[in-house]
Write a protein that holds these residues in place. Structure first.
Motif, mmCIF file in Angstrom:
data_model
loop_
_atom_site.group_PDB
_atom_site.id
_atom_site.type_symbol
_atom_site.label_atom_id
_atom_site.label_comp_id
_atom_site.label_asym_id
_atom_site.label_seq_id
_atom_site.Cartn_x
_atom_site.Cartn_y
_atom_site.Cartn_z
ATOM 1 N N VAL A 92 5.334 -2.341 8.932
ATOM 2 C CA VAL A 92 5.120 -1.417 7.137
ATOM 3 C C VAL A 92 3.604 -1.817 6.967
ATOM 4 O O VAL A 92 2.831 -1.048 6.350
ATOM 5 N N PRO A 93 2.643 -2.934 7.012
ATOM 6 C CA PRO A 93 1.193 -2.868 6.640
ATOM 7 C C PRO A 93 0.943 -2.511 7.570
ATOM 8 O O PRO A 93 -0.468 -2.034 6.980
ATOM 9 N N SER A 96 1.207 1.961 6.197
ATOM 10 C CA SER A 96 0.792 1.544 5.158
ATOM 11 C C SER A 96 -0.858 1.225 5.235
ATOM 12 O O SER A 96 -2.142 2.336 4.766
ATOM 13 N N ALA A 100 -3.123 4.161 3.391
ATOM 14 C CA ALA A 100 -3.525 3.762 1.753
ATOM 15 C C ALA A 100 -5.533 3.837 1.424
ATOM 16 O O ALA A 100 -5.751 4.005 0.899
ATOM 17 N N ALA A 153 6.146 2.430 4.114
ATOM 18 C CA ALA A 153 4.055 2.319 3.639
ATOM 19 C C ALA A 153 3.627 3.728 2.939
ATOM 20 O O ALA A 153 3.649 3.842 1.907
ATOM 21 N N THR A 154 4.592 4.839 3.169
ATOM 22 C CA THR A 154 4.203 6.273 2.203
ATOM 23 C C THR A 154 4.340 6.392 1.276
ATOM 24 O O THR A 154 3.395 6.255 0.265
ATOM 25 N N GLY A 156 5.428 3.173 -0.746
ATOM 26 C CA GLY A 156 4.289 2.289 -1.271
ATOM 27 C C GLY A 156 3.000 2.902 -1.738
ATOM 28 O O GLY A 156 2.649 2.331 -3.123
ATOM 29 N N ASN A 157 2.566 3.832 -0.615
ATOM 30 C CA ASN A 157 1.058 4.015 -1.337
ATOM 31 C C ASN A 157 1.297 5.353 -2.275
ATOM 32 O O ASN A 157 0.095 4.897 -3.112
ATOM 33 N N SER A 231 -0.207 -1.743 -2.504
ATOM 34 C CA SER A 231 0.675 -0.813 -1.832
ATOM 35 C C SER A 231 0.475 -1.600 -0.113
ATOM 36 O O SER A 231 1.302 -2.130 0.360
ATOM 37 N N VAL A 232 -1.066 -2.421 0.411
ATOM 38 C CA VAL A 232 -0.651 -3.140 1.046
ATOM 39 C C VAL A 232 -0.653 -4.679 1.042
ATOM 40 O O VAL A 232 0.478 -4.920 1.499
ATOM 41 N N ALA A 235 3.494 -4.806 1.078
ATOM 42 C CA ALA A 235 3.397 -4.654 2.435
ATOM 43 C C ALA A 235 4.139 -6.291 3.721
ATOM 44 O O ALA A 235 4.603 -6.397 4.317
#
Length: 297
Positions: A92-93, A96, A100, A153-154, A156-157, A231-232, A235
């Motif tokens: 995920v990160p 991300s 980001a 990840a998308t 979250g960003n 977000s990062v 993650a």
């Protein structure tokens, strides 16, 4: 959060063990989430916001954070061991950070780029020619599984960029889950993936209910964390998700892994560690709405 999300991995394996298909499972998962979060929301005296700007938020989270990633997650869970699924979630990160950077949520650093390289190396160890998966054919499902963390990840960003329009996490996930139910119900029925959990309520159905309840609470915490820390940083919870997911899979599914799998896990963790969060933990702004631009932007 990590323990709960990690537990959802072997529970998903159990849920698909009798042939239940993704769309039917996702619909009932959302039903449980709506029932749980709807009750919590009502007890708090909160209402569900139904304005146009909120529906855009709900749609984004429903698609990028629930329906689409869960389709890929369940498809991969049918073929891949739970521990491998947990390791995949560690990416995920890795996904991300470039998103980001593209959205201006984070700053570039060479250390982070090296971290991305470690993450990619870990993935190669899982699917490369010398991969130690129980069945070599499983390697084809790792890219499918990777679509889930890419979508997380998308999502979250996008939340970090545009916020949740002033809604708290419970309201946000409740609205997105309701919309997700509307999306998945006709698709499940039309595609022959409808699931009737009451026809034979056993271990798979119980696992689905438990996983859904965990998912609803943990996902609300995740959205809150994105808003508070970016977000990062949010993650980074994939550290715990991966670790607990592997442990839960070993305990509940009696899985054991080859040396290369453990090496891939270690390298993925190094890569995740090097993808550092931004230094300042500032809340994301609730405005403008998703898809709009701030004044002067």
């Amino acid at each position: 959060m990590g323990a709960g999300w990690g537990l959802s991995v072997p529970l998903a394996k159990i849920a698909v063990s009798t042939g239940h298909q993704p769309l039917g499972l996702i619909f009932w998962q959302l039903v449980v989430i709506v029932a749980l979060l709807g009750t919590i929301n009502a007890l708090r005296g909160k209402t569900l916001k139904l304005g146009r700007e909120y529906w855009r938020l709900y749609l984004m989270i429903a698609l990028c954070g629930a329906v689409l990633p869960d389709i890929f997650f369940y498809l991969a869970a049918m073929r891949l061991p739970g521990g491998i699924m947990s390791i995949v979630l560690a990416s995920v990160p890795i996904f991300s950070l470039p998103i980001a950077l593209a959205l201006g949520n984070e700053r570039f650093a060479w250390r982070r780029l090296i971290g991305l390289s470690f993450g990619l190396l870990g993935i190669v160890l899982l699917i490369g020619p010398d991969a130690s998966l129980p069945d070599r054919a499983m390697a084809a499902f790792v890219p499918i599984a990777l679509l889930a963390p890419a979508l997380y990840a998308t999502e979250g960003n996008l939340v970090a960029k545009w916020g949740t329009q002033g809604l708290d996490p419970i309201q946000t996930i409740l609205g997105a889950s309701l919309l997700g139910m509307v999306i998945t119900a006709p698709l499940a029925a039309a595609s022959g993936q409808w699931v009737n959990p009451l026809s034979s309520f056993g271990a798979p159905e119980l696992a689905l209910a438990a996983s859904a309840a965990l998912h609803g609470i943990v996902y609300a915490v995740y959205v809150w964390l994105v808003g508070r820390a970016g977000s990062v940083f949010a993650a980074q919870s994939s550290y715990l998700v991966t670790g607990f997911g592997v442990l839960w899979s070993m305990l509940l599914l009696s899985e054991r892994y080859a040396l290369l799998v453990w090496l891939a896990l270690a390298i993925m963790m190094v890569g995740t560690a090097m993808v550092q969060p931004r230094a300042r933990n500032q809340p994301v702004a609730p405005h403008p709405a998703i898809g709009d631009h701030a004044d002067g932007a």
